[in-house]
Motif scaffolding. Sequence first.
Motif, short mmCIF file in Angstrom:
data_model
loop_
_atom_site.label_atom_id
_atom_site.label_comp_id
_atom_site.label_asym_id
_atom_site.label_seq_id
_atom_site.Cartn_x
_atom_site.Cartn_y
_atom_site.Cartn_z
N VAL A 32 -17.30 31.66 -22.61
CA VAL A 32 -16.64 32.33 -23.66
C VAL A 32 -15.71 33.55 -23.21
CG1 VAL A 32 -17.64 33.66 -25.60
CG2 VAL A 32 -19.10 31.98 -24.75
N VAL A 33 -14.52 33.26 -23.83
CA VAL A 33 -13.44 34.36 -23.17
C VAL A 33 -13.40 35.44 -24.41
CG1 VAL A 33 -10.89 34.39 -22.99
CG2 VAL A 33 -12.26 32.42 -21.97
N ALA A 34 -13.26 36.60 -23.92
CA ALA A 34 -13.05 37.90 -24.61
C ALA A 34 -11.42 37.85 -25.24
CB ALA A 34 -13.55 38.93 -24.20
N TYR A 35 -11.16 37.19 -26.16
CA TYR A 35 -9.76 37.02 -26.34
C TYR A 35 -9.23 38.01 -27.71
CZ TYR A 35 -5.43 34.03 -27.45
OH TYR A 35 -4.16 33.56 -27.47
N SER A 36 -8.41 39.08 -26.95
CA SER A 36 -7.77 40.09 -27.73
C SER A 36 -6.57 39.56 -28.06
CB SER A 36 -7.86 41.40 -26.94
OG SER A 36 -6.82 41.33 -25.93
N GLY A 37 -5.85 38.72 -27.38
CA GLY A 37 -4.59 38.32 -27.82
C GLY A 37 -3.62 38.96 -26.81
N GLY A 38 -3.90 40.09 -26.06
CA GLY A 38 -3.19 40.67 -25.41
C GLY A 38 -2.65 39.77 -24.02
N VAL A 39 -1.82 40.31 -23.26
CA VAL A 39 -1.45 39.59 -22.00
C VAL A 39 -2.52 39.14 -21.09
CG1 VAL A 39 -0.56 41.53 -20.65
CG2 VAL A 39 0.34 39.23 -20.11
N VAL A 95 -15.53 43.56 -37.50
CA VAL A 95 -16.68 44.57 -37.28
C VAL A 95 -16.05 45.86 -37.93
CG1 VAL A 95 -17.47 43.54 -35.15
CG2 VAL A 95 -15.71 45.17 -34.93
N ASP A 96 -17.09 46.71 -37.89
CA ASP A 96 -16.93 48.04 -38.66
C ASP A 96 -17.16 49.06 -37.53
OD1 ASP A 96 -16.23 47.38 -41.23
OD2 ASP A 96 -18.26 46.97 -41.71
N VAL A 97 -15.91 49.84 -37.12
CA VAL A 97 -16.09 50.80 -36.09
C VAL A 97 -16.26 52.28 -36.87
CG1 VAL A 97 -14.92 52.04 -34.12
CG2 VAL A 97 -14.48 49.68 -34.75
N ASP A 98 -17.44 52.85 -36.26
CA ASP A 98 -17.57 54.10 -36.68
C ASP A 98 -16.73 55.26 -36.10
OD1 ASP A 98 -18.99 56.65 -37.67
OD2 ASP A 98 -20.75 56.40 -36.79
N THR A 99 -15.85 55.79 -37.15
CA THR A 99 -14.70 56.76 -36.78
C THR A 99 -15.17 58.18 -37.22
OG1 THR A 99 -13.48 56.20 -38.78
CG2 THR A 99 -12.93 54.81 -36.76
N TYR A 114 -18.66 44.36 -27.97
CA TYR A 114 -19.88 43.71 -26.96
C TYR A 114 -20.81 43.08 -27.66
CZ TYR A 114 -18.17 45.01 -22.13
OH TYR A 114 -17.71 44.85 -20.92
N ASN A 115 -21.09 43.74 -28.76
CA ASN A 115 -22.36 43.23 -29.52
C ASN A 115 -22.03 41.72 -30.00
OD1 ASN A 115 -23.93 45.13 -29.08
ND2 ASN A 115 -23.53 46.16 -30.95
N ALA A 116 -20.61 41.65 -30.59
CA ALA A 116 -20.04 40.41 -31.10
C ALA A 116 -20.10 39.39 -29.99
CB ALA A 116 -18.64 40.62 -31.93
N VAL A 120 -22.09 35.54 -29.62
CA VAL A 120 -21.68 34.17 -29.25
C VAL A 120 -22.14 33.44 -28.11
CG1 VAL A 120 -19.77 32.90 -28.71
CG2 VAL A 120 -19.65 34.58 -30.68
N CYS A 121 -22.30 34.34 -26.94
CA CYS A 121 -22.76 33.80 -25.78
C CYS A 121 -24.25 33.33 -25.96
CB CYS A 121 -22.71 34.84 -24.62
SG CYS A 121 -21.11 35.32 -24.05
N LYS A 122 -25.09 34.42 -26.62
CA LYS A 122 -26.44 33.86 -27.08
C LYS A 122 -26.59 32.75 -27.78
CE LYS A 122 -30.70 36.16 -28.85
NZ LYS A 122 -31.12 37.46 -29.49
N GLN A 123 -25.80 32.72 -28.90
CA GLN A 123 -25.72 31.50 -29.56
C GLN A 123 -25.59 29.98 -28.71
OE1 GLN A 123 -23.06 32.09 -32.76
NE2 GLN A 123 -24.26 33.55 -33.75
N ILE A 124 -24.71 30.11 -27.94
CA ILE A 124 -24.27 28.77 -27.33
C ILE A 124 -24.78 28.68 -25.94
CG2 ILE A 124 -22.23 28.61 -28.55
CD1 ILE A 124 -20.53 29.45 -26.30
#
Length: 441
Positions: A32-39, A95-99, A114-116, A120-124
Amino acid sequence: MTPHLSPVSEHIVNRIAMSLDNASLSLKTPLVVAYSGGVDSSVLLQAVIAFREQFGNPIHAVHVHHGLSDNADDWARHCELQCRLDDVEFHLYRVDVDTGARKSVEAEARKVRYNALLEVCKQIGGVLLLGQHAEDQLETVLLQLKRGAGPQGLAGMGDMQYRGETLIMRPMLALDKADIVAFAEEEMLQWVEDESNQQNSFDRNFLRNEIIPHLLERWPQLTKTVRRSAELCAEQSMLVSDSAQRYYEDCKRTEIRLNGEKLASLSLPWQAMVIRAWFKARGQLAPSKAQADQVLAMLKAKHDATPEVNFKWGRVIRFDQDLYWVVNAVHDIPSSLQLDTNKDIALPWLNGLIRVTLSDERSDDAVTLQTNARNLKVKPENASVSKKVKEWFKVWRIPRWERNAVPVVFLNEVPVALIVSGQCVNLQPKASGIEITFRLD
């Protein structure tokens, strides 16, 4: 036939394989890759695709949409398109971030991200891959220095570690940012730029944009030497933690009670490490040095004093020379309760189940429960005298904060038992034909 890989891609592939092997996991484990889209995450995903070509494992990419940027929707579309082109399972989490006031946007965004990812890791049943690199490690160590961290904090981020039951890997931690960007340009990868990375009001961005470039210009090998120092701190921290765990096990009377006499016999540094091990075992963040000092200072209080230190989750209280872990109450304590017979009845404030069995039950039999019956005079089994319940509490050394919750069980208005410290204490004269059991849930 293994395809030719660039040094960057080969390094990442080898680190993934080594980490899976060290964790005794199959090379076909879902990644499972944490994919932000950054380089960084784009390079990581490309290397993971190369890993798949060798071992055929499933790949999942998770993009967390924080909604903090006007470009967030465009980033999500970019990531989804790239995953479609590369035949990678794509997961989008909004997700909603508490600001709110007094909240760190960085910390809150990291928490929900991290929760998200872990969900996913837990599901698969997969492992999580993060794209942090050598400069990220340098940032982390510098931030820990700013916070006054000890060896555990200065160990920075680990190549592999567990969060709960999920393995987290950072296969790019030894790679320099310049090499990562050069690889992305050579492979003509497409990535997005997060404009918030230029906001120096965030501590990490300030270090990344204003401080670290000057440090690396002066000391080009700094990321490598800091990495070596972090690894040494991690080794030292592991050795200390192992020893602290042994001391903790020796001091532990129960999961929520430490032997104060044994704890006080240790040197102050080991006392503090035992307290931190206790917090870890209870699933709570380690106390700050000031909080740990407050807890340990209670060991020197007067014999009959019951000092306490407050935390968000509850309190640590010293009673009868020992330290107790007391969580905030989440259930009301009823003053009285009617009990059905021959079935388990939940007593949520005690985290347990009571069962009353009558062998020769009559239609007019009434079984009830009453709390805070301190002035009731009773004679427990094996006792030779009768005393008020509050006097038995002193004899049994029941902590003061537990006393109001202790229930007395009555059969037809006659007291027949107490539930004390998770156990059923029968009273004299023992009523015939009745059996009372209590077990923790």
